[in-house]
Scaffold this active site. Sequence first.
Site, mmCIF file in Angstrom:
data_model
loop_
_atom_site.group_PDB
_atom_site.id
_atom_site.type_symbol
_atom_site.label_atom_id
_atom_site.label_comp_id
_atom_site.label_asym_id
_atom_site.label_seq_id
_atom_site.Cartn_x
_atom_site.Cartn_y
_atom_site.Cartn_z
ATOM 1 N N LYS A 174 41.066 9.856 24.198
ATOM 2 C CA LYS A 174 40.171 9.922 24.852
ATOM 3 C C LYS A 174 38.289 9.404 25.268
ATOM 4 O O LYS A 174 37.727 8.582 26.049
ATOM 5 C CB LYS A 174 39.842 11.209 25.289
ATOM 6 N N ASP A 205 39.335 17.686 34.694
ATOM 7 C CA ASP A 205 40.934 17.696 34.400
ATOM 8 C C ASP A 205 41.694 17.993 35.987
ATOM 9 O O ASP A 205 42.609 18.218 35.524
ATOM 10 C CB ASP A 205 40.996 18.398 33.496
ATOM 11 N N GLN A 209 40.133 21.069 25.590
ATOM 12 C CA GLN A 209 41.278 20.220 25.098
ATOM 13 C C GLN A 209 42.251 21.442 25.064
ATOM 14 O O GLN A 209 41.561 22.746 24.739
ATOM 15 C CB GLN A 209 40.854 19.697 24.059
#
Length: 287
Positions: free
Chosen positions: A53, A120, A97
């Site tokens: 990422k 997200d 994460q």
Amino acid sequence: MADKIDGRAVAAQIEDETAAKVEAFAARNGQAPGLAVVLVGNDPASEVYVAHKIKKSAKVGIRSYEHRLPAETSQDDLLTLITRLNIDPNVHGILVQVPLPAHIEEGAVLGAINPAKDVDGFCPVNVGRLSTGTGGLVPCTPLGVMKLLDTVIDDLTGLDAVVIGKSNIVGKPIAMLLLEREATVTVTHIETKNLPDICRKADIIIAAAGAPRLVKGYWVKEGAVIIDVGITRIKGESGKDKLVGDVAFDEVQHAKAVTPVPGGVGPMTIACLLANTVQAAEALEKK
């Protein structure tokens, strides 16, 4: 022979579009959008994913703020960091994460992220906006799935779509996005009976169960479109590890189109994360 839907090519196009938007944003504001990535612990898969990422962010010009915390970090300390990132004007997107260590409640952490920075799309506010069709940031993998569908189907209105898997991260959001596009959606799961019969009626199959090669050729009608979200590492015939999806790829060549694994949905997830970051930055800019 089914057409192979090239996720890498579509992702590259999204990345080019995102890079142009980043450049324009930086010209207006004096700096590029910023993405904060928070990693708690040292899960190997998470380490690789976060590194990817950050690398992709740099490629399109997005500034990355990396926060690596030890596995023993307390939930309160993590929430304190998120509060700081929520009010930091240099941070336009926040990504925590997952999975998190067992002593940290994932729902509490994701719910603490400012919805406007939740790139997200996992926080309850954005989930609610998705379910009511009122905007918000859309989870990256489901968004990528829809963009891949758009490369092979012009209009989803009235088509029968089957989603295999009902996870909060993939299955449920995809179902809501399909409904928003006027498809008729059936969501299946581990307790669903007669799954092959249900799939055989589908114009679209989204396989997101995490079960390698679950979807067999006889499950799929001629001309269907298949998006394979699953990815599992198994031992190949040579003894070497290989990645496979939820679909028995070689058996479904009578479909209209199918995504390969790897090279299908995977590249789209990060491309859509970058696009979400710019979308968040532009929305905050207007405020």
